[in-house]
Structures are given as C-alpha cells and as structure tokens.
Design a protein around this motif. Structure first.
Motif, mmCIF file in Angstrom:
data_model
loop_
_atom_site.group_PDB
_atom_site.id
_atom_site.type_symbol
_atom_site.label_atom_id
_atom_site.label_comp_id
_atom_site.label_asym_id
_atom_site.label_seq_id
_atom_site.Cartn_x
_atom_site.Cartn_y
_atom_site.Cartn_z
ATOM 1 N N CYS A 20 11.955 122.408 -72.397
ATOM 2 C CA CYS A 20 13.352 121.970 -72.310
ATOM 3 C C CYS A 20 14.353 123.116 -72.371
ATOM 4 C CB CYS A 20 13.652 120.970 -73.423
ATOM 5 S SG CYS A 20 13.727 121.736 -75.066
ATOM 6 N N ASP A 21 13.887 124.319 -72.712
ATOM 7 C CA ASP A 21 14.840 125.425 -72.847
ATOM 8 C C ASP A 21 14.166 126.761 -72.543
ATOM 9 O OD1 ASP A 21 13.368 126.069 -75.122
ATOM 10 O OD2 ASP A 21 14.977 125.648 -76.535
ATOM 11 N N THR A 44 13.585 123.059 -65.503
ATOM 12 C CA THR A 44 14.851 122.477 -65.068
ATOM 13 C C THR A 44 15.700 123.568 -64.429
ATOM 14 O OG1 THR A 44 14.729 120.884 -66.862
ATOM 15 C CG2 THR A 44 16.902 121.260 -65.903
ATOM 16 N N THR A 48 20.505 124.785 -69.692
ATOM 17 C CA THR A 48 20.399 123.791 -70.760
ATOM 18 C C THR A 48 20.563 124.483 -72.100
ATOM 19 O OG1 THR A 48 17.994 124.057 -70.807
ATOM 20 C CG2 THR A 48 18.849 122.244 -69.481
ATOM 21 N N ILE A 81 14.620 118.029 -69.199
ATOM 22 C CA ILE A 81 16.036 117.643 -69.198
ATOM 23 C C ILE A 81 16.274 116.362 -69.994
ATOM 24 C CG2 ILE A 81 15.965 116.332 -67.015
ATOM 25 C CD1 ILE A 81 18.773 118.714 -68.136
ATOM 26 N N HIS A 84 17.141 116.585 -73.867
ATOM 27 C CA HIS A 84 18.555 116.765 -74.244
ATOM 28 C C HIS A 84 19.286 115.419 -74.281
ATOM 29 C CE1 HIS A 84 18.091 121.098 -74.019
ATOM 30 N NE2 HIS A 84 17.397 120.901 -72.912
ATOM 31 N N GLU A 85 18.936 114.532 -73.351
ATOM 32 C CA GLU A 85 19.528 113.193 -73.347
ATOM 33 C C GLU A 85 19.091 112.407 -74.586
ATOM 34 O OE1 GLU A 85 21.841 112.083 -71.061
ATOM 35 O OE2 GLU A 85 21.749 114.155 -70.322
ATOM 36 N N SER A 170 23.931 116.274 -61.527
ATOM 37 C CA SER A 170 22.808 115.973 -62.427
ATOM 38 C C SER A 170 23.143 114.820 -63.352
ATOM 39 C CB SER A 170 22.453 117.209 -63.246
ATOM 40 O OG SER A 170 21.962 118.224 -62.419
ATOM 41 N N GLU A 171 24.357 114.837 -63.899
ATOM 42 C CA GLU A 171 24.770 113.775 -64.818
ATOM 43 C C GLU A 171 24.776 112.419 -64.117
ATOM 44 O OE1 GLU A 171 26.542 116.644 -64.356
ATOM 45 O OE2 GLU A 171 25.916 117.631 -66.218
ATOM 46 N N ASP A 180 19.526 108.497 -68.874
ATOM 47 C CA ASP A 180 20.480 109.310 -69.625
ATOM 48 C C ASP A 180 20.590 108.804 -71.064
ATOM 49 O OD1 ASP A 180 21.841 106.933 -69.153
ATOM 50 O OD2 ASP A 180 23.702 107.911 -68.529
#
Length: 195
Positions: A20-21, A44, A48, A81, A84-85, A170-171, A180
């Motif tokens: 994720c990062d 991703t 992020t 990703i 994070h959501e 993306s959002e 999300d």
C-alpha cells in the motif's frame, strides 16, 4: 488490470503481493529478489500516504493489523489502494461507535491465514474484504478460502469491481465501483446490524 491477482494466484507455487505504500513496496521487492518461482507485485500508480515505518515487519506471507481494539465489530481485509480507503472508513465508523479491525493483506499469496482467522474470530465472524479487482479470484476469495477450513461461523461482504470502469479520477472510480471508504462503512454497518 482487474483480473491480474486472480491470474497469478492460480499459478502453482506463485507469490502475489500488493503493498500500500513506498516502504512496504521496497521491502517486498527485496524479498521477491531472493524467491524461487513466479512472483508478482502489484503497485498503485498514484502517490499514497506512507502507512508503514521503514523498519516495519513486512515480509512475504505476512500482514499488518493497522487498527485494532477489544471492541471491534467487523474485520476489514484490504490491500494496496483500498487499504487507505479502509483506514478512512475506520475513522468514520469510530465516530459512530463502530470500531473495526483493519488488516493490510499485502501478501495475497501466501496469505497470513493465522492473523486473518484470529481477527475474524475476534470480531464475531464478521468480515469485509475490499479490493480494486474483480470479485473472482482476488483478495476476497483468498480470505474466504482461508476461513473455509476454520471453525468460524462467518458472515462476509466482498467488495470488488463488478462494473466496467470508465474514464474518471481515482476517487470517482473507487466510488463508482463501491470500494471506497463510504462503501466499506456501509458494508460494516450492514454486518453490525445483523449481530
């Protein structure tokens, strides 16, 4: 690519990773370099936030419980990703008195079965999986496969991309696919009501 994780999970003795990062990506790339066989790492594209410290225990076959309390009502398993959501949803739900356990399942195959089973058992068998992937063969199936052999009565919601994505930010894509923070929070509320 909404089918990639399923494709690589299906290969015999493969390794499938979705960090994720930046810190978890660096550690997993280094671990892959010394691994035999087919390894696949999904990353991703966009920037992020950093979730894991540089010295975090990030390894193939591992996971990270990022949010946890004795009062958690649902376990949320995510990667990349959608992690994070899930953390954003945890903040919203905490304000409503619905704490959740959030697991970063950065090692999709091999999955950290022990951690997933313990978390789901601690949250009354309630689990939400969320992924930017088709519902077939991805993280959701990996988690449910791990629970199938456990003696845990499970109630699950599998959030995944079920429509054909279009051109959007993306959002907007996360919201349209219902993966999300708002969709995660809604799935948690639904499971919590069924207690």
């Amino acid at each position: 690519g909404l089918e990639d994780i399923a494709s690589y999970r299906a290969l015999h003795d493969s390794t499938v990773l979705y960090p994720c990062d930046a810190n978890s990506t660096a550690k997993l790339v280094a671990a892959m370099a010394d691994r035999e066989g087919v390894s696949y790492l999904r990353t991703t594209r966009g920037g992020t936030p950093v979730v894991h410290a540089p010295d975090a225990d990030i390894r193939i076959g591992g996971s990270a419980v990022l949010q946890s309390s004795d009062d958690d009502v649902v376990t949320v398993c995510a990667a990349g990703i959608t992690l994070h959501e899930a953390l954003s949803a945890a903040d919203v739900l905490a304000g409503e008195g619905l704490p959740i356990r959030v697991i970063d399942c950065f090692s999709v195959k091999p999955l950290d079965i022990e951690t997933v089973r313990a978390a789901v058992a601690a949250t009354g068998g309630r689990v939400v999986t969320v992924e930017d992937h088709r519902p077939e063969g991805g993280l959701g199936d990996a988690v449910l496969d791990a629970l199938a052999d456990a003696d845990i009565c499970t109630r699950a919601r599998k959030l995944a991309v079920r429509t054909m994505p279009g051109s959007a930010t993306s959002e907007e894509q996360l919201a349209d696919a219902e993966i999300d923070a708002a969709a995660i929070a809604a799935a948690v509320r639904d499971l919590a009501r069924q207690s």
